[in-house]
Design a protein around this motif. Structure first.
Motif, PDB file in Angstrom:
ATOM      1  N   GLY A  93      -9.409  -3.263  -5.386  1.00  0.00           N
ATOM      2  CA  GLY A  93      -8.944  -4.076  -4.390  1.00  0.00           C
ATOM      3  C   GLY A  93      -7.614  -5.118  -4.501  1.00  0.00           C
ATOM      4  N   ASP A  94      -7.727  -5.366  -5.920  1.00  0.00           N
ATOM      5  CA  ASP A  94      -6.267  -5.996  -6.197  1.00  0.00           C
ATOM      6  C   ASP A  94      -5.062  -5.675  -5.818  1.00  0.00           C
ATOM      7  OD1 ASP A  94      -7.866  -8.192  -7.112  1.00  0.00           O
ATOM      8  OD2 ASP A  94      -7.939  -7.758  -9.280  1.00  0.00           O
ATOM      9  N   PHE A  95      -5.035  -4.310  -6.213  1.00  0.00           N
ATOM     10  CA  PHE A  95      -3.640  -3.178  -5.896  1.00  0.00           C
ATOM     11  C   PHE A  95      -3.546  -3.422  -4.297  1.00  0.00           C
ATOM     12  CE2 PHE A  95      -1.377   0.151  -4.662  1.00  0.00           C
ATOM     13  CZ  PHE A  95      -0.468   0.278  -5.552  1.00  0.00           C
ATOM     14  N   LEU A  96      -4.719  -3.248  -3.439  1.00  0.00           N
ATOM     15  CA  LEU A  96      -4.577  -2.981  -2.069  1.00  0.00           C
ATOM     16  C   LEU A  96      -4.073  -4.602  -1.614  1.00  0.00           C
ATOM     17  CD1 LEU A  96      -4.579  -0.930   0.176  1.00  0.00           C
ATOM     18  CD2 LEU A  96      -7.035  -1.714   0.399  1.00  0.00           C
ATOM     19  N   SER A  97      -4.661  -5.514  -2.006  1.00  0.00           N
ATOM     20  CA  SER A  97      -4.157  -6.855  -1.730  1.00  0.00           C
ATOM     21  C   SER A  97      -2.783  -7.196  -1.882  1.00  0.00           C
ATOM     22  CB  SER A  97      -4.935  -8.024  -2.225  1.00  0.00           C
ATOM     23  OG  SER A  97      -4.708  -8.235  -3.634  1.00  0.00           O
ATOM     24  N   ILE A  98      -2.147  -6.585  -2.646  1.00  0.00           N
ATOM     25  CA  ILE A  98      -0.679  -6.741  -2.769  1.00  0.00           C
ATOM     26  C   ILE A  98       0.281  -5.815  -2.183  1.00  0.00           C
ATOM     27  CG2 ILE A  98       1.153  -6.700  -4.781  1.00  0.00           C
ATOM     28  CD1 ILE A  98      -0.700  -7.357  -6.765  1.00  0.00           C
ATOM     29  N   PHE A  99      -0.223  -4.505  -1.914  1.00  0.00           N
ATOM     30  CA  PHE A  99       0.329  -3.464  -1.128  1.00  0.00           C
ATOM     31  C   PHE A  99      -0.702  -2.929  -0.038  1.00  0.00           C
ATOM     32  CE2 PHE A  99       1.974  -3.316  -5.519  1.00  0.00           C
ATOM     33  CZ  PHE A  99       3.258  -3.597  -5.416  1.00  0.00           C
ATOM     34  N   PRO A 100      -1.153  -3.664   0.877  1.00  0.00           N
ATOM     35  CA  PRO A 100      -1.900  -3.079   1.896  1.00  0.00           C
ATOM     36  C   PRO A 100      -1.405  -1.996   2.713  1.00  0.00           C
ATOM     37  CG  PRO A 100      -0.792  -5.274   2.730  1.00  0.00           C
ATOM     38  CD  PRO A 100      -0.347  -5.044   1.265  1.00  0.00           C
ATOM     39  N   GLU A 101      -0.192  -1.705   2.962  1.00  0.00           N
ATOM     40  CA  GLU A 101       0.420  -0.682   3.825  1.00  0.00           C
ATOM     41  C   GLU A 101       0.429   0.286   2.953  1.00  0.00           C
ATOM     42  OE1 GLU A 101       0.411  -0.960   6.725  1.00  0.00           O
ATOM     43  OE2 GLU A 101      -0.198  -2.939   6.851  1.00  0.00           O
ATOM     44  N   THR A 102      -0.072   0.700   1.676  1.00  0.00           N
ATOM     45  CA  THR A 102       0.282   1.815   0.710  1.00  0.00           C
ATOM     46  C   THR A 102      -0.078   3.200   1.431  1.00  0.00           C
ATOM     47  OG1 THR A 102      -0.074   0.642  -1.088  1.00  0.00           O
ATOM     48  CG2 THR A 102      -0.276   3.062  -1.304  1.00  0.00           C
ATOM     49  N   LEU A 103       0.875   4.162   1.333  1.00  0.00           N
ATOM     50  CA  LEU A 103       0.685   5.492   2.073  1.00  0.00           C
ATOM     51  C   LEU A 103       0.792   6.564   0.943  1.00  0.00           C
ATOM     52  CD1 LEU A 103       3.106   5.222   5.297  1.00  0.00           C
ATOM     53  CD2 LEU A 103       0.563   4.765   5.125  1.00  0.00           C
ATOM     54  N   VAL A 104      -0.222   7.628   1.248  1.00  0.00           N
ATOM     55  CA  VAL A 104      -0.301   8.745   0.224  1.00  0.00           C
ATOM     56  C   VAL A 104       0.013   9.971   1.134  1.00  0.00           C
ATOM     57  CG1 VAL A 104      -1.658  10.004  -1.229  1.00  0.00           C
ATOM     58  CG2 VAL A 104      -2.169   7.751  -1.169  1.00  0.00           C
ATOM     59  N   GLU A 105       0.937  11.006   0.523  1.00  0.00           N
ATOM     60  CA  GLU A 105       1.206  12.006   1.335  1.00  0.00           C
ATOM     61  C   GLU A 105       0.978  13.105   0.398  1.00  0.00           C
ATOM     62  OE1 GLU A 105       5.072  12.116   3.561  1.00  0.00           O
ATOM     63  OE2 GLU A 105       5.159  10.077   2.874  1.00  0.00           O
ATOM     64  N   HIS A 106       0.549  14.346   0.813  1.00  0.00           N
ATOM     65  CA  HIS A 106       0.483  15.732   0.188  1.00  0.00           C
ATOM     66  C   HIS A 106       1.671  16.556   0.608  1.00  0.00           C
ATOM     67  CE1 HIS A 106      -4.300  15.398  -0.229  1.00  0.00           C
ATOM     68  NE2 HIS A 106      -3.798  14.337  -0.802  1.00  0.00           N
ATOM     69  N   LEU A 107       2.423  17.056  -0.519  1.00  0.00           N
ATOM     70  CA  LEU A 107       3.750  17.777  -0.109  1.00  0.00           C
ATOM     71  C   LEU A 107       3.235  19.021  -0.837  1.00  0.00           C
ATOM     72  CD1 LEU A 107       6.413  14.780  -1.096  1.00  0.00           C
ATOM     73  CD2 LEU A 107       5.179  15.472   1.173  1.00  0.00           C
ATOM     74  N   MET A 108       3.668  19.964   0.170  1.00  0.00           N
ATOM     75  CA  MET A 108       3.774  21.466  -0.415  1.00  0.00           C
ATOM     76  C   MET A 108       4.907  21.644  -1.594  1.00  0.00           C
ATOM     77  SD  MET A 108       0.951  22.509   1.188  1.00  0.00           S
ATOM     78  CE  MET A 108       1.171  24.308   1.124  1.00  0.00           C
ATOM     79  N   ASP A 113       0.417  25.652  -8.632  1.00  0.00           N
ATOM     80  CA  ASP A 113      -0.876  25.494  -7.604  1.00  0.00           C
ATOM     81  C   ASP A 113      -1.319  24.278  -7.102  1.00  0.00           C
ATOM     82  OD1 ASP A 113      -1.570  24.692 -10.314  1.00  0.00           O
ATOM     83  OD2 ASP A 113      -3.157  26.267 -10.403  1.00  0.00           O
ATOM     84  N   HIS A 114      -0.884  23.187  -7.619  1.00  0.00           N
ATOM     85  CA  HIS A 114      -1.075  21.916  -6.974  1.00  0.00           C
ATOM     86  C   HIS A 114      -0.158  21.421  -6.202  1.00  0.00           C
ATOM     87  CE1 HIS A 114      -4.440  20.871  -9.716  1.00  0.00           C
ATOM     88  NE2 HIS A 114      -4.041  21.692 -10.519  1.00  0.00           N
ATOM     89  N   GLN A 115      -0.396  20.575  -4.990  1.00  0.00           N
ATOM     90  CA  GLN A 115       0.479  19.761  -4.272  1.00  0.00           C
ATOM     91  C   GLN A 115       1.151  18.529  -5.016  1.00  0.00           C
ATOM     92  OE1 GLN A 115       0.034  19.330  -0.111  1.00  0.00           O
ATOM     93  NE2 GLN A 115      -1.665  20.777   0.118  1.00  0.00           N
ATOM     94  N   VAL A 116       2.220  18.182  -4.521  1.00  0.00           N
ATOM     95  CA  VAL A 116       2.520  16.884  -5.056  1.00  0.00           C
ATOM     96  C   VAL A 116       2.186  15.721  -4.518  1.00  0.00           C
ATOM     97  CG1 VAL A 116       4.933  15.525  -5.196  1.00  0.00           C
ATOM     98  CG2 VAL A 116       5.041  17.812  -5.797  1.00  0.00           C
ATOM     99  N   ILE A 117       1.562  14.781  -4.988  1.00  0.00           N
ATOM    100  CA  ILE A 117       1.236  13.473  -4.268  1.00  0.00           C
ATOM    101  C   ILE A 117       2.146  12.462  -4.532  1.00  0.00           C
ATOM    102  CG2 ILE A 117      -0.469  11.845  -4.504  1.00  0.00           C
ATOM    103  CD1 ILE A 117      -1.619  14.757  -4.007  1.00  0.00           C
ATOM    104  N   LEU A 118       2.572  12.170  -3.280  1.00  0.00           N
ATOM    105  CA  LEU A 118       3.685  11.199  -3.003  1.00  0.00           C
ATOM    106  C   LEU A 118       3.156   9.786  -2.657  1.00  0.00           C
ATOM    107  CD1 LEU A 118       6.800  10.154  -2.968  1.00  0.00           C
ATOM    108  CD2 LEU A 118       6.811  10.928  -0.563  1.00  0.00           C
ATOM    109  N   VAL A 119       3.222   8.678  -3.470  1.00  0.00           N
ATOM    110  CA  VAL A 119       2.448   7.450  -3.012  1.00  0.00           C
ATOM    111  C   VAL A 119       3.952   6.376  -2.643  1.00  0.00           C
ATOM    112  CG1 VAL A 119       1.273   5.447  -3.796  1.00  0.00           C
ATOM    113  CG2 VAL A 119       0.758   7.863  -4.592  1.00  0.00           C
ATOM    114  N   ARG A 120       3.694   5.688  -1.459  1.00  0.00           N
ATOM    115  CA  ARG A 120       4.712   4.836  -1.205  1.00  0.00           C
ATOM    116  C   ARG A 120       3.824   3.488  -0.896  1.00  0.00           C
ATOM    117  NH1 ARG A 120       8.866   7.603   1.649  1.00  0.00           N
ATOM    118  NH2 ARG A 120       8.143   9.588   2.249  1.00  0.00           N
ATOM    119  N   ALA A 121       4.258   2.699  -2.141  1.00  0.00           N
ATOM    120  CA  ALA A 121       3.295   1.417  -2.343  1.00  0.00           C
ATOM    121  C   ALA A 121       3.956   0.226  -1.370  1.00  0.00           C
ATOM    122  CB  ALA A 121       3.115   0.969  -4.021  1.00  0.00           C
ATOM    123  N   LEU A 122       3.602  -0.047  -0.387  1.00  0.00           N
ATOM    124  CA  LEU A 122       4.123  -0.852   0.603  1.00  0.00           C
ATOM    125  C   LEU A 122       3.435  -2.233   0.765  1.00  0.00           C
ATOM    126  CD1 LEU A 122       5.033   1.830   3.337  1.00  0.00           C
ATOM    127  CD2 LEU A 122       6.775   0.922   1.409  1.00  0.00           C
TER     128      LEU A 122
END
Length: 200
Positions: A93-108, A113-122
């Motif tokens: 919760g502490d992280f989300l209170s600082i970056f409430p608009e955080t987005l996570v994308e799965h990139l092919m 055999d794993h997708q890339v996990i892209l995190v935008r901490a906004l």
């Protein structure tokens, strides 16, 4: 399985060392629910329950994602193909209170055999940031969920530092609010974004 449990124990140990905002991203080698897998045998309920318990103990919750659902593919054809969402981003919760608009994308990617996990901490949009910190916004719809009362009680008890002064009380309120926002994001998603999408 033994290596997976050792990894989780290492995260438990690290989490116990401080109360800082946390985000963990990567391959947890387990799914949260049966719906996180396509193909193959049913996953062990006990193993998924262990994973959910591990996240709860560490105060971590799934941030969700955009993109293709499954992050691992065994690259086999037909009925032998198995795909699972093993990779994810989780935070407290502490992280989300600082970056409430955080987005996570799965990139092919073709290289793994794993997708890339892209995190935008906004934090917030630039014009909101200029006006100061983002306020806590309560949604009345939360109260109609079966887990609401138990979630609030658990968040309040989990935020107790043991101190009794006013500063500790304010910090406890802030942590509880952060946990509520994290829970709401996991259960409901962004209600305002959904409403805006329906109006568009």
């Amino acid at each position: 399985m033994e290596l997976r449990k050792k990894s989780w124990d290492a995260i438990r140990y690290l989490r116990a060392q401080d109360d800082l905002p946390w985000i963990c991203v990567g391959d947890f080698n387990e799914a949260l629910f049966q719906a996180d897998q396509s193909g193959g045998n049913l996953r062990s309920f006990n193993q998924m329950e262990d994973f959910r318990d591990f996240l709860a103990e560490c105060g971590l919750a799934d941030l969700g994602f955009s993109g293709y659902q499954f992050t691992w593919d065994n690259k086999r054809e037909g009925d032998d193909n198995i795909q699972v969402r093993l990779d994810r981003a989780v935070c407290n919760g502490d992280f989300l209170s600082i970056f409430p608009e955080t987005l996570v994308e799965h990139l092919m990617t073709e290289e793994s055999d794993h997708q890339v996990i892209l995190v935008r901490a906004l934090e917030t949009a630039p014009n909101e940031h200029a006006r100061g910190p983002r306020p806590f916004r309560f949604e009345e719809a939360w109260t109609r969920h079966d887990q609401y009362d138990s979630m609030v009680e658990a968040a309040w008890m989990g935020a107790d530092s043991g101190e009794k002064d006013i500063a500790a009380f304010c910090q406890r309120l802030a942590r509880t609010a952060g946990s509520m926002q994290l829970w709401a994001r996991e259960i409901f998603g962004s209600i305002r974004k959904q409403i805006k999408g329906l109006k568009a």
